[in-house]
Design an enzyme around this catalytic site. Structure first.
Site, PDB file in Angstrom:
ATOM      1  N   ASN A  38      51.661  26.060  66.736  1.00 48.98           N
ATOM      2  CA  ASN A  38      51.110  26.795  65.594  1.00 48.98           C
ATOM      3  C   ASN A  38      52.244  26.984  64.584  1.00 48.98           C
ATOM      4  O   ASN A  38      53.100  27.838  64.760  1.00 48.98           O
ATOM      5  CB  ASN A  38      50.579  28.149  66.079  1.00 48.98           C
ATOM      6  CG  ASN A  38      50.120  29.045  64.947  1.00 48.98           C
ATOM      7  OD1 ASN A  38      50.024  28.612  63.799  1.00 48.98           O
ATOM      8  ND2 ASN A  38      49.839  30.305  65.263  1.00 48.98           N
ATOM      9  N   TRP A  39      52.225  26.163  63.569  1.00 40.36           N
ATOM     10  CA  TRP A  39      53.330  26.194  62.589  1.00 40.36           C
ATOM     11  C   TRP A  39      53.246  27.401  61.658  1.00 40.36           C
ATOM     12  O   TRP A  39      54.172  27.657  60.900  1.00 40.36           O
ATOM     13  CB  TRP A  39      53.309  24.918  61.739  1.00 40.36           C
ATOM     14  CG  TRP A  39      53.667  23.664  62.469  1.00 40.36           C
ATOM     15  CD1 TRP A  39      53.681  23.465  63.830  1.00 40.36           C
ATOM     16  CD2 TRP A  39      54.075  22.429  61.878  1.00 40.36           C
ATOM     17  NE1 TRP A  39      54.064  22.183  64.108  1.00 40.36           N
ATOM     18  CE2 TRP A  39      54.315  21.517  62.927  1.00 40.36           C
ATOM     19  CE3 TRP A  39      54.242  21.992  60.565  1.00 40.36           C
ATOM     20  CZ2 TRP A  39      54.720  20.214  62.707  1.00 40.36           C
ATOM     21  CZ3 TRP A  39      54.648  20.693  60.339  1.00 40.36           C
ATOM     22  CH2 TRP A  39      54.895  19.809  61.406  1.00 40.36           C
ATOM     23  N   LYS A  40      52.126  28.073  61.667  1.00 41.75           N
ATOM     24  CA  LYS A  40      51.916  29.219  60.765  1.00 41.75           C
ATOM     25  C   LYS A  40      52.179  28.795  59.316  1.00 41.75           C
ATOM     26  O   LYS A  40      51.952  27.640  58.972  1.00 41.75           O
ATOM     27  CB  LYS A  40      52.778  30.403  61.204  1.00 41.75           C
ATOM     28  CG  LYS A  40      52.592  30.694  62.703  1.00 41.75           C
ATOM     29  CD  LYS A  40      53.087  32.021  63.145  1.00 41.75           C
ATOM     30  CE  LYS A  40      52.808  32.196  64.633  1.00 41.75           C
ATOM     31  NZ  LYS A  40      53.146  33.501  65.130  1.00 41.75           N
ATOM     32  N   HIS A  83      43.305  34.144  65.676  1.00 37.42           N
ATOM     33  CA  HIS A  83      44.716  34.458  65.926  1.00 37.42           C
ATOM     34  C   HIS A  83      44.975  35.927  65.589  1.00 37.42           C
ATOM     35  O   HIS A  83      44.384  36.466  64.652  1.00 37.42           O
ATOM     36  CB  HIS A  83      45.612  33.541  65.086  1.00 37.42           C
ATOM     37  CG  HIS A  83      47.048  33.668  65.477  1.00 37.42           C
ATOM     38  ND1 HIS A  83      47.844  34.688  65.012  1.00 37.42           N
ATOM     39  CD2 HIS A  83      47.816  32.929  66.315  1.00 37.42           C
ATOM     40  CE1 HIS A  83      49.052  34.556  65.552  1.00 37.42           C
ATOM     41  NE2 HIS A  83      49.067  33.504  66.342  1.00 37.42           N
ATOM     42  N   GLU A  90      47.268  37.330  64.042  1.00 40.04           N
ATOM     43  CA  GLU A  90      47.682  37.564  62.645  1.00 40.04           C
ATOM     44  C   GLU A  90      46.470  37.548  61.718  1.00 40.04           C
ATOM     45  O   GLU A  90      46.420  38.284  60.731  1.00 40.04           O
ATOM     46  CB  GLU A  90      48.738  36.518  62.230  1.00 40.04           C
ATOM     47  CG  GLU A  90      50.076  36.836  62.892  1.00 40.04           C
ATOM     48  CD  GLU A  90      50.952  35.633  63.188  1.00 40.04           C
ATOM     49  OE1 GLU A  90      50.738  34.562  62.599  1.00 40.04           O
ATOM     50  OE2 GLU A  90      51.858  35.778  64.037  1.00 40.04           O
ATOM     51  N   GLU A 142      47.222  35.555  74.195  1.00 39.85           N
ATOM     52  CA  GLU A 142      48.459  35.890  73.476  1.00 39.85           C
ATOM     53  C   GLU A 142      48.574  37.403  73.330  1.00 39.85           C
ATOM     54  O   GLU A 142      47.999  37.991  72.396  1.00 39.85           O
ATOM     55  CB  GLU A 142      48.434  35.272  72.076  1.00 39.85           C
ATOM     56  CG  GLU A 142      48.302  33.773  72.065  1.00 39.85           C
ATOM     57  CD  GLU A 142      48.835  33.189  70.751  1.00 39.85           C
ATOM     58  OE1 GLU A 142      49.789  32.421  70.815  1.00 39.85           O
ATOM     59  OE2 GLU A 142      48.306  33.533  69.690  1.00 39.85           O
ATOM     60  N   GLY A 145      56.094  36.492  68.383  1.00 36.38           N
ATOM     61  CA  GLY A 145      57.182  36.550  67.398  1.00 36.38           C
ATOM     62  C   GLY A 145      58.211  37.637  67.666  1.00 36.38           C
ATOM     63  O   GLY A 145      59.022  37.949  66.807  1.00 36.38           O
ATOM     64  N   SER A 196      56.108  34.132  72.131  1.00 36.88           N
ATOM     65  CA  SER A 196      57.540  33.928  72.385  1.00 36.88           C
ATOM     66  C   SER A 196      57.816  32.889  73.474  1.00 36.88           C
ATOM     67  O   SER A 196      58.771  33.039  74.250  1.00 36.88           O
ATOM     68  CB  SER A 196      58.225  35.262  72.704  1.00 36.88           C
ATOM     69  OG  SER A 196      58.146  36.123  71.580  1.00 36.88           O
ATOM     70  N   GLY A 213      54.461  29.265  68.763  1.00 36.72           N
ATOM     71  CA  GLY A 213      54.636  29.572  67.345  1.00 36.72           C
ATOM     72  C   GLY A 213      56.016  29.136  66.868  1.00 36.72           C
ATOM     73  O   GLY A 213      56.258  27.962  66.607  1.00 36.72           O
ATOM     74  N   GLY A 214      56.929  30.090  66.798  1.00 40.49           N
ATOM     75  CA  GLY A 214      58.265  29.847  66.250  1.00 40.49           C
ATOM     76  C   GLY A 214      58.948  28.585  66.769  1.00 40.49           C
ATOM     77  O   GLY A 214      59.522  27.813  65.989  1.00 40.49           O
TER      78      GLY A 214
END
Ligand code: PGA
Length: 252
Positions: free
Chosen positions: A9-11, A94, A96, A166, A172, A213, A234-235
């Site tokens: 997930n590149w966001k 998600h 977010e 998640e 994150g 994470s 993610g990150g």
């Protein structure tokens, strides 16, 4: 039986030019791992460019969200059919989206229904916040998110359903759940809820990913758990050598 899946997930990161150069670097490092299904979820604006780059490889593409209506006066939104032009997957619900953009289980449910109607595999995100975790509400929250988010779906059409567990407190933050802790949530709450709603076969065949994470150093801890079938990353999904290392950790 359930093929491991790693979704990145590149966001809201990377222009399409930056996306192209990252994927050019990633492809030779991740495409050898054929026993792992790999899905990249860049921003909408990079999907067209990346679909040309991954054509003919085993790497799939996903969108990070979409609207549920097929077309019309919905300024700023992207329709399921537009996603389907470039993708076979779509991340829905998600945390977010839920916390910054007011997405409710009712909205997630509309999106999940339209994903199936468009033959897109939804990656449905669920998970409790820190306050819910600390007050012992994990079971209640994930059960509600599944019941409401997957309401009125036909079990016969759920072969391509993917769930991402998640915990919001792990996203994150660098504070991942433990492998055992996440496995327990999947085993004790997520699969039993799927079973109660849709029967044994859906409960057993649905891939459930862990997210929050995930890194090159902790990935193996999750992938060795019996109920966890991969990760929503993610990150670390836009980092080298991290993402290829996470993919490699998923090889059984
Ligand atoms: P993270 O994000 O790996 O950066 O914690 C996971 C996600 O939001 O899907």
């Amino acid at each position: 039986m359930r093929k491991p899946l790693i979704a990145g997930n590149w966001k809201m990161n990377k222009t399409s030019e930056q996306a192209r150069s990252l994927v050019r670097e990633l492809l030779p490092l991740i495409s050898p791992y054929k026993s792992v299904e790999i899905v990249l979820c860049p921003p909408f604006t990079s999907l067209m460019a990346l679909s040309a780059l991954v054509a003919g490889t085993s790497i799939g593409l996903g969108a990070q969200d979409m609207y549920w209506e097929p077309s019309g006066a919905f300024t700023g939104e992207i329709a399921p059919g537009m996603v389907k032009e470039f993708c076979n997957f779509v991340i829905l619900g998600h945390s977010e989206r839920r916390s910054y953009f007011g997405e409710t289980d009712v909205i997630v449910n509309k999106k999940v229904k339209s994903a199936f109607a468009e033959v897109l595999s939804p990656i449905v995100c669920i998970g409790e916040t820190l306050a819910e975790y600390e007050s012992g509400k994990t079971a209640e929250v994930v059960t509600r998110q599944i019941r409401e988010g997957l309401k009125e779906l036909d079990p016969a059409k759920l072969q391509t359903l993917i769930i991402a567990y998640e915990p919001v407190w792990a996203i994150g933050t660098g504070k991942a759940s433990s492998g055992e802790g996440a496995n327990k949530v999947v085993k004790d709450y997520i699969r039993p809820t799927l079973k109660a709603l849709f029967g044994d076969s859906v409960a057993e065949s649905t891939r459930v990913l862990y997210g929050g994470s995930v890194s090159a150093s902790n990935a193996a801890e999750f992938f060795t758990q019996s109920e966890i079938d991969g990760a929503l990353v993610g990150g670390a999904s836009i980092k080298l050598p991290d993402f290829p290392q996470i993919v490699r950790a998923a090889v059984k």
